[in-house]
Design a protein around this motif. Structure first.
Motif, PDB file in Angstrom:
ATOM      1  N   ILE A 133     -26.823   3.405  41.163  1.00 48.67           N
ATOM      2  CA  ILE A 133     -27.623   4.273  40.295  1.00 48.67           C
ATOM      3  C   ILE A 133     -27.036   4.214  38.883  1.00 48.67           C
ATOM      4  N   PRO A 134     -27.804   3.767  37.892  1.00 48.84           N
ATOM      5  CA  PRO A 134     -27.301   3.770  36.510  1.00 48.84           C
ATOM      6  C   PRO A 134     -26.989   5.195  36.051  1.00 48.84           C
ATOM      7  N   PHE A 135     -25.965   5.331  35.216  1.00 47.65           N
ATOM      8  CA  PHE A 135     -25.648   6.644  34.649  1.00 47.65           C
ATOM      9  C   PHE A 135     -25.419   6.517  33.150  1.00 47.65           C
ATOM     10  N   GLU A 136     -25.548   7.644  32.484  1.00 53.24           N
ATOM     11  CA  GLU A 136     -25.195   7.751  31.067  1.00 53.24           C
ATOM     12  C   GLU A 136     -24.574   9.110  30.848  1.00 53.24           C
ATOM     13  N   VAL A 137     -23.472   9.161  30.087  1.00 53.31           N
ATOM     14  CA  VAL A 137     -22.792  10.418  29.786  1.00 53.31           C
ATOM     15  C   VAL A 137     -23.372  10.991  28.494  1.00 53.31           C
ATOM     16  N   LEU A 138     -23.728  12.277  28.546  1.00 52.28           N
ATOM     17  CA  LEU A 138     -24.301  12.927  27.370  1.00 52.28           C
ATOM     18  C   LEU A 138     -23.327  12.857  26.201  1.00 52.28           C
ATOM     19  N   ALA A 139     -23.890  12.815  24.976  1.00 53.26           N
ATOM     20  CA  ALA A 139     -23.068  12.639  23.778  1.00 53.26           C
ATOM     21  C   ALA A 139     -22.159  13.827  23.520  1.00 53.26           C
ATOM     22  N   GLY A 140     -22.627  15.032  23.752  1.00 48.82           N
ATOM     23  CA  GLY A 140     -21.822  16.205  23.443  1.00 48.82           C
ATOM     24  C   GLY A 140     -20.683  16.392  24.420  1.00 48.82           C
TER      25      GLY A 140
END
Length: 780
Positions: free
Chosen positions: A772-779
């Motif tokens: 599952i691809p993930f991305e970490v929020l910028a804040g």
């Protein structure tokens, strides 16, 4: 001087080890191979065409191997038997039984006149067989040998019979063993044209006299041998005056890397003496290649003796070699090292025993472009010599002497490829470049077989140095441990001439010190590797794979990976390599509808990457080359390309996963401030979140996953980032992208009993979820 050079080489070697470790520190974590068959060596490591021979394969976990994969046509293999020497525990147990039996039998016989029991009587009384007694004696001999270093990774052997057709293609073949659950790493078997012999087995009698292992009566001959600790093998042959002999060792060509040996391979040394013991030839390498080669013009009729040993007197079963002796052709250099695409070129070949030293080649058309051609040049007797030839995309010129100084510099215009040569020790070629802008200057020499160790230096018109490069590490070439070609990039100021100097870092030179020097604007690109190169998958199962990207000339874009015309039922998940990453784990899913092939014949999949579809010129498509992850000298990993990406589908269907991820969930958005929830769909009404667990694969150990029941009565995977651990391990930083690999298992604990008041939980592994691809929020 030799001592100083040796120290410099040692320092350079260990610096390269450190650089390699820094680049591939996560490769070891990416290896997820279980206790499947592992092959360490094959002896002999090849067979003559048209013959049949028995080969011993050594390694670990080989007992259950009942099938194999062997690349190419015209070669068949039959598995004969398996053997493993007795283990220490087995020996101790049998030895104890024999001692106890001897004591009891002696006591019983004392009442019958005091007879002393024989060894056979004691063994029969103890129930120990003749075969077990023989194995005990083998164990004693091995244990008493002060030079033997026990290594369980080499102890097991499988004996096979290899049969080669008379018209089988010469060269290397890839062999893998298969058991019911996995497929081994590859070994390379060599199919040759010359007569082949094996060294005589070592004698148990130790003599101070140097003896000859074998007398070779026919040339050319290939001698197959193994070097044990402290051993030197010797072979005698008769030679006539005027013969021009090539004596060539293949050791790294047989086994390129040894994981637990320094420098990481069998470093063979050759010595040639006459019948009176006088040394007439010596070699410990050939130019930069670690395998030694010797050229010897026979001065008089007589017997000569070849000696081969390890440079440090190491040795064990996997120190395997193939030693070829005879008047055979051997290429020492070519010029030029390449040619433009869609062109005709005459190549001059230098070497020994060549009856033809000019080769006319037509390169491929631009639409079928490949950066390297593999050429074969015919010699007399139907023999061919092989060498690589680089194919270029730009106009090409030849260096024009004299061009040794700035005042004599040869003027060139970008883009261009210069075919040149460092003609003598201390020679330097200088090229004048006019105009400004970005410049990339790259040397191809060592990568194409030249002994040149290049240095590039860019100066302005006043002689001031603008840029410099000695060595450039090309990670796509896994078999090179000294990356000696140069790669320089700089910005040229307009309106002034600049000068590019190329010479040899070791100040050697000669007709074989050739190079190709390409000058062009930056051309961002990339190369892909996929591991493991072999998989066994149950139908309906998901397995992890690792994709590595080597980025060149500032390329930093997303790469979308896909299977090329795959068979029905195969799918890649998590198929994007985010920009800035050089490695990512994905998963390969095999549908439950895929049927296993007969004889466990593998599916040979292909993968490619695509990037920059919106760029001028269209998408940049590159193949993902299957590779074997090999370790050198305990620390340095290499992605060694292999022939095929093999996937064997096991006939047994994989177990049912207790839940699935809904089709609509295509990405996980992680936060350092709050938990993230991925919905799941149970596979049955009896789903119990208390006994089902999820593990997030390394290196994301700062992310904890727990199965929970939601307020609405559904279920989800709760993802929680440990902020302190993430900061310490430099994981899951804001805007980071990647893939979540999660394995699922169930733990069942039996009820306590009087016999077992604290039972341990029993684990049932279900396998992996699709990536599952993930991305970490910028804040933060």
């Amino acid at each position: 001087m030799k001592l100083v050079q040796g120290c410099r080489l040692a320092v350079r070697f260990f610096l390269l080890l450190l650089i390699g470790w820094m680049f591939t520190g996560d490769i070891a974590q990416a290896q997820r191979r279980g206790r499947g068959p592992h092959l360490a060596y094959a002896y002999p490591a090849g067979c003559e065409r048209g013959m049949s021979c028995e080969i011993t394969l050594g390694g670990q976990y080989l007992k259950d191997a009942d099938d194999f994969f062997l690349s190419g046509d015209g070669v068949t293999l039959e598995i004969l038997d398996w053997y493993r020497p007795m283990l220490r525990g087995e020996f101790a147990q049998l030895n104890r039984k024999l001692r106890e039996a001897e004591a009891k039998l002696t006591a019983e016989l004392q009442g019958e006149g005091g007879k002393t029991p024989t060894k056979a009587d004691v063994a029969q009384y103890a129930g120990v067989t003749e075969k077990q007694l023989r194995e005990m004696e083998i164990y004693r001999r091995r244990d008493r040998d002060p030079k033997r270093q026990p290594n369980e990774q080499l102890d097991e052997t499988v004996r096979v019979r290899l049969t080669v057709d008379a018209n089988a293609k010469l060269g290397k073949r890839e062999l893998r063993l298969i058991d019911g659950a996995s497929i081994s790493n590859p070994l390379w078997l060599h199919i040759g044209r010359w007569q082949e012999v094996k060294e005589s087995p070592p004698s148990d009698i130790v003599s101070v006299v140097e003896t000859v292992d074998e007398v070779v009566d026919t040339l050319p001959t290939v001698i197959n041998g193994q070097i044990m600790p402290g051993e030197t093998d010797r072979f005698a042959f008769e030679a006539r005056k005027g013969m021009k002999l090539v004596i060539q060792v293949d050791a790294r060509e047989v086994i390129p890397y040894l994981a637990d040996a320094v420098p990481g391979w069998f470093q063979a040394v050759l010595r040639l003496t006459d019948e009176d013991g006088r040394e007439v030839g010596y070699s410990d390498s050939f130019h930069f290649r670690q395998d030694p080669v010797m050229y010897f013009e026979v001065p008089r009729d007589g017997r000569y003796i070849i000696e081969i040993r390890d440079s440090l007197y190491r040795g064990r079963e996997d120190f395997v070699y193939r030693l070829t002796v005879g008047e055979i052709p051997f290429v020492t250099g070519i010029f030029p090292l390449g040619a433009p695409v869609d062109s005709d070129q005459t190549i001059q070949v230098r070497g020994w025993n060549l009856t033809n030293n000019r080769f006319s080649v037509s390169t491929m058309a631009r639409k079928r472009f490949r950066p390297t051609m593999h050429c074969r040049m015919a010699q007399s007797g139907g023999i061919g010599v092989h060498f690589p030839l680089q194919v270029g995309l730009w106009p090409e010129v030849f260096d024009s002497e004299p061009n040794n100084t700035q005042s004599e510099a040869q003027t060139i215009s970008m883009p261009v490829t210069v075919n040149g040569r460092i003609n003598y020790p201390g020679d330097e070629d200088v090229y004048r470049i006019e105009g400004g802008g970005r410049l990339v200057a790259e040397v191809f020499a060592r990568r194409l077989g030249s002994p040149l160790d290049s240095m590039l230096r860019l100066t302005d018109a006043d002689g001031n140095e603008v840029a410099f490069n000695d060595d450039y590490e090309d990670l796509t070439l896994a078999l090179q441990t000294h990356h000696a070609d140069s790669h320089l990039s700089a910005t040229l100021s307009g309106g002034r001439a600049h000068y590019l100097h190329i010479n040899n870092a070791q100040y050697d030179g000669g007709s074989e010190f050739t190079y190709r020097l390409s000058l062009h604007r930056p051309r961002p690109s990339y190369t892909l590797r996929v591991t493991p190169s072999n998989l066994i998958v149950k139908a309906g199962q998901v397995v992890p794979i690792d994709v590595f990207v080597m980025r060149q000339d500032g390329f930093d874009e997303d790469i979308e990976v896909s299977l090329v015309e795959p068979p029905d039922g195969f799918r890649i998940d998590g198929n994007v390599i985010p920009k800035g990453k050089d490695h990512i784990a994905m998963t390969l899913a095999v549908s439950s509808s895929v049927k296993a092939a007969k004889r466990k014949e593998p599916f040979q999949l292909e993968m490619q990457g695509e990037s920059g579809g919106k760029r001028r010129g269209g998408a940049m498509v590159r193949p993902a080359i299957p590779a074997e992850n090999m370790m050198q000298a305990f620390i340095w990993h290499h992605l060694v390309p292999v022939e095929n990406w093999n996937v064997v589908v096991d006939g047994k269907r994989g177990g049912n996963m207790p839940f699935s991820i809904p089709n609509g969930v295509v990405k996980a958005t992680l936060s350092l401030k709050k938990k993230t929830y991925l919905p799941i769909v149970p596979s049955s009404k009896n789903f119990d979140p208390e006994v089902i667990f999820v593990d997030v694969e390394d290196p994301l150990d700062a992310l904890q996953a727990t199965i929970i029941q939601t307020n609405t009565g559904g279920f989800a995977i709760e993802l929680d980032v440990d902020k302190e651990s993430a900061a310490e391990e430099k994981q899951l930083q804001p805007r980071e992208r990647g893939n979540l690999l999660m394995s699922v298992y169930k733990e069942i604990t039996a009820k306590p009993t009087e016999e077992n008041p604290n039972p341990k939980p029993r684990r049932i592994n279900y396998g992996y979820l699709p990536a599952i691809p993930f991305e970490v929020l910028a804040g933060k």
